[in-house]
Design an enzyme around this catalytic site. Structure first.
Site: not given
Length: 294
Positions: A14-15
């Site tokens: 998620d990054e």
DNA sequence: TCTGGGGTCCTAGGACCC
DNA sequence: TCTGGGGTCCTAGGACCC
């Protein structure tokens, strides 16, 4: 954003870092001042207009509408908020994204960066964990400002990371984006509810882990040169043992047998285990056939 | 906080080679 | 062989990140 041709480095599930410098260069109109997000520097307003000219931050401001659009799309498509940091390098972009967490959009201007960092605890810097924090505290360094002002040799405090740490403290970071997705190791481990040395339990566990690993290798068409087993005992001591193979392994059976062999050879199951794990590294394309040297 | 899981990178010592 | 220098690979552990 992917369609814009931005360079993307995915850091985790998620990054990601996006290099929008090319994209932003093509954007016609600079953002109006109404489009600007609040800049992050706490308690530093317009009082330091000297130094870096405002034009240096122009590309950053141009990226803001893109960041807004990105957040909007993520919410529209996934129903999730996201935090975005806009800055001139990875270190600052990450810091900026952390700044206003649940649903933030923060820009760190080049001309403010060193000042912006000053009051923050050293721990915010990427690469400074518990141990390094302690080492820094030991000599009285608590904030990034302390770090900036420290006259001593950084190498003594943070080893080879020292020089980089000093740069980071000033908001300087020249790490390039790494868009590649090569995997360097694959592993699987499990902590037991109750410590155990029962062979059937351990074998079943290893078997599953070997299969998981083999499946991942297969998906990526990789073979592994090195295999590692890991065990943890009741007192949390953790031990690893590895072998490097002449012929890289790919299949679950091989991996499983090698793991058993290592565990037995090293007598690692002499006490109940809290954790058992398995990993492979030294990954390379599966050898279709060895090509002649020519 | 009696401490998960999957990763990356660094360090230090030793074996081995020329 | 009372003992160089440079290099690579391997092993084990640990810091750090998400």
């Amino acid at each position: 954003v992917a369609q814009t041709g931005a360079l993307i480095e995915q850091v985790s599930i998620d990054e990601a870092y996006l290099d929008l410098s090319e994209v932003v260069a093509r954007v016609v109109a600079p953002a109006t001042s109404a489009d600007r997000p609040p800049t992050a520097a706490p308690g530093t307003g317009a009082e330091h207009s000297g130094g870096t000219p405002w034009e240096a931050d122009d590309p950053l401001f141009r990226a803001v509408p893109l960041a807004r659009e990105l957040k909007r799309r993520i919410f529209a498509e996934r129903g999730l908020t996201a935090s975005v940091g806009v800055a001139a390098n990875k270190l600052l972009a990450k810091l900026a994204s952390d700044f206003n967490k649940p649903d933030g959009l923060t820009l760190i201007p080049e001309r403010d960066k060193a000042l912006f960092l000053r009051p923050m605890p050293v721990r915010v810097i990427h690469g400074v964990g518990k141990v390094t924090e302690q080492a820094l505290n030991q000599v009285g360094i608590r904030t990034v400002g302390d770090l900036q002002d420290y006259p001593g040799e950084m190498r003594a405090l943070a080893g080879s990371f020292g020089p980089k740490l000093k740069q980071f403290a000033f908001g300087e970071d020249d790490r390039p984006l790494e868009p590649g997705d090569e995997v360097k190791s694959v592993s699987s481990e499990e902590t037991f509810l109750h410590d155990t040395d029962e062979r059937p339990v351990l074998r079943r566990c290893l078997r599953e882990q070997a299969e998981e690993i083999a499946a991942k290798l297969k998906r990526r068409r990789l073979a592994a040169k090195t295999l590692q087993v890991k065990v943890r005992y009741r007192d949390f001591t953790t031990v690893t043992r590895q072998v490097t193979l002449e012929d890289p392994v790919t299949d679950a059976g091989q991996i499983y047998r090698l793991a058993c062999f290592l565990l037995a050879r090293e007598r690692l199951v002499s006490r109940p285990l809290r954790l058992i794990g398995l990993g492979v590294s030294g990954l390379g394309e599966i050898a279709g056939r060895q090509l002649a040297l020519l």
